[in-house]
Design a protein around this motif. Sequence first.
Motif, PDB file in Angstrom:
ATOM      1  N   SER A  27      -8.650   8.792   1.720  1.00  5.98           N
ATOM      2  CA  SER A  27      -7.665   9.568   0.957  1.00  5.98           C
ATOM      3  C   SER A  27      -7.648   9.080  -0.486  1.00  5.98           C
ATOM      4  O   SER A  27      -7.616   9.870  -1.427  1.00  5.98           O
ATOM      5  CB  SER A  27      -6.259   9.389   1.548  1.00  5.98           C
ATOM      6  OG  SER A  27      -6.294   9.478   2.946  1.00  5.98           O
TER       7      SER A  27
ATOM      8  N   THR B 135      -8.139  11.437  15.308  1.00  5.98           N
ATOM      9  CA  THR B 135      -9.145  10.498  15.811  1.00  5.98           C
ATOM     10  C   THR B 135      -8.455   9.268  16.402  1.00  5.98           C
ATOM     11  O   THR B 135      -8.988   8.625  17.305  1.00  5.98           O
ATOM     12  CB  THR B 135     -10.022  10.028  14.621  1.00  5.98           C
ATOM     13  OG1 THR B 135     -10.461  11.173  13.898  1.00  5.98           O
ATOM     14  CG2 THR B 135     -11.206   9.207  15.084  1.00  5.98           C
TER      15      THR B 135
ATOM     16  N   ASP C 120       1.218  10.919   5.581  1.00  3.68           N
ATOM     17  CA  ASP C 120       0.168  10.585   6.549  1.00  3.68           C
ATOM     18  C   ASP C 120       0.811   9.674   7.594  1.00  3.68           C
ATOM     19  O   ASP C 120       1.154   8.526   7.315  1.00  3.68           O
ATOM     20  CB  ASP C 120      -0.993   9.883   5.825  1.00  3.68           C
ATOM     21  CG  ASP C 120      -2.147   9.522   6.769  1.00  3.68           C
ATOM     22  OD1 ASP C 120      -1.909   9.395   7.988  1.00  3.68           O
ATOM     23  OD2 ASP C 120      -3.276   9.339   6.284  1.00  3.68           O
TER      24      ASP C 120
ATOM     25  N   GLY D 185      -9.499  13.977  10.259  1.00  2.00           N
ATOM     26  CA  GLY D 185      -8.274  13.686   9.518  1.00  2.00           C
ATOM     27  C   GLY D 185      -8.471  13.979   8.040  1.00  2.00           C
ATOM     28  O   GLY D 185      -7.595  14.539   7.378  1.00  2.00           O
TER      29      GLY D 185
ATOM     30  N   LEU E 290      -8.605   2.865  14.881  1.00  4.18           N
ATOM     31  CA  LEU E 290      -7.386   2.316  15.466  1.00  4.18           C
ATOM     32  C   LEU E 290      -6.774   3.294  16.467  1.00  4.18           C
ATOM     33  O   LEU E 290      -7.197   4.448  16.536  1.00  4.18           O
ATOM     34  CB  LEU E 290      -6.374   1.992  14.352  1.00  4.18           C
ATOM     35  CG  LEU E 290      -5.904   3.163  13.470  1.00  4.18           C
ATOM     36  CD1 LEU E 290      -4.546   3.698  13.917  1.00  4.18           C
ATOM     37  CD2 LEU E 290      -5.787   2.717  12.019  1.00  4.18           C
TER      38      LEU E 290
HETATM   39  C1  LIG Z   1      -8.663   7.321   9.946  1.00  5.66           C
HETATM   40  C2  LIG Z   1      -7.615   7.698   8.997  1.00  5.66           C
HETATM   41  C3  LIG Z   1      -7.734   8.844   8.197  1.00  5.66           C
HETATM   42  C4  LIG Z   1      -8.972   9.713   8.190  1.00  5.66           C
HETATM   43  O1  LIG Z   1      -9.159  10.358   9.406  1.00  5.66           O
HETATM   44  P1  LIG Z   1     -10.603  10.794   9.986  1.00  5.66           P
HETATM   45  O2  LIG Z   1     -10.264  11.384  11.297  1.00  5.66           O
HETATM   46  O3  LIG Z   1     -11.442   9.544  10.067  1.00  5.66           O
HETATM   47  O4  LIG Z   1     -11.174  11.772   9.022  1.00  5.66           O
HETATM   48  C5  LIG Z   1      -6.678   9.156   7.361  1.00  5.66           C
HETATM   49  N1  LIG Z   1      -5.571   8.392   7.291  1.00  5.66           N
HETATM   50  C6  LIG Z   1      -5.428   7.277   8.033  1.00  5.66           C
HETATM   51  C7  LIG Z   1      -4.187   6.463   7.908  1.00  5.66           C
HETATM   52  C8  LIG Z   1      -6.447   6.886   8.901  1.00  5.66           C
HETATM   53  O5  LIG Z   1      -6.291   5.770   9.622  1.00  5.66           O
END
Ligand SMILES: *Cc1c(COP(=O)(O)O)cnc(C)c1O
Length: 419
Positions: free
Chosen positions: A120, A223, A199, A92, A355
Amino acid sequence: MKPESLMMSYGYKPELSEGAIKSPIFQTSTFVFKSAEEGKAFFEVAYGHRQQDEGEELGLIYSRINNPDLEILENRLTLWDEAEECAVFESGMAAITTVLLEFLKPGDLLLISSPLYGGSDHFIKKILPKFGINVIEFRVGQTKNEIINLIENSGLADRLAMIYIETPANPTNDLIDISCSKEIAKHFSTDKEIYLAVDNTYMGPLWQHPLKHGADLVLYSATKYIGGHSDVIAGACLGSKDLIKRVKGLRTFLGNMASPNTGWLLMRSLETLKARMDIQAFNANKVVEFLNNHPSVEKVYFLGNLKEKDGEQFNIKNKQCLTNGGMISFDVKGTEKEAFQFLNALKLIKLAVSLGSTESLAEHPATMTHVDVDKQLRQELSISEKMIRLSIGVENYEDIIYDIKQALEKIKKTENAVL
Ligand SMILES: *Cc1c(COP(=O)(O)O)cnc(C)c1O
């Protein structure tokens, strides 16, 4: 047809793979050209030296540029958000950072909502400034006019290049109005359009569709709900053909595309995405009914608890959220001690961050996911030591409630022992 009906087959032709019903993992770094002329033609398109002919698809060249597992996955992902195009990444964070780097340049101004996901937040506040990018943030509850004033008072209104928001906010489930954010972007757009990126990880591709509310780009940590089994890290970005072409252009040179194996795992996950998320949303409502009436619980942060008296938050929820989601936060009566007693007593629910997975997870934002957030800001956002965050899985909801109930009782017992 509905996306859930197409997740098993869309975009895959068995006859190209010996009749295999499922797409094989194309574990290959490079692809053989039929002729030198074909190789030349593929490269001309891939590097933008020539427009694609009508109906001409980008040929397979090299797995950093494209691979069948990624292409089929990207086509399937577009269906949920009704996006023109998609780009998948190995995480992500890779998706988020690539978008920010592609659409921002030195001297630009980026407006963000607060709070953001820790990763982020770190990239935007600690790394982007090294490249001369200016950042200002607004909070949940600020009105359109207040945010416009904030931008004007920064003295950099003419350099505003992007608005980046996350809604619902993690872990408080506070909502940001997507269409209002796009109106702010339009207010400052001149001949150059200001893009809105959202996001959407917290709601997954089912429960909120930011593109329909004016967003230009949607980002996912795949993820979470998309992958959904706590066994793969991945990310995705969706939007118009033109914007995703730019995102994929930078992805080719950063080399942070997903691997064929990750692509294959996500395709497998997508087949059950709707079934999983339906159960998770159903279970979350049941768990909140229980928490709302428990004497050891002080406050529950959940979209389903919003009422008309909550004003704007209630209106935003009705406008852009299709369910109450699967994420719940709540305050126990007490402090860190009581919160930890609860977490340590859980049996079925696992104590872990992340999550959206099949198994239910619990964590303590103040000392775990949000430990990096400034203490003062944490207090203002009500991320206190008594807060627990739950991600609800697909278990039988009665078992989830049973586990929460017995863990809450452990708090009470210690209290009584002290008294
Ligand atoms: C987990 C998450 C990310 C980052 O994603 P990864 O796959 O761990 O790099 C970004 N934004 C939100 C809201 C997240 O929960």
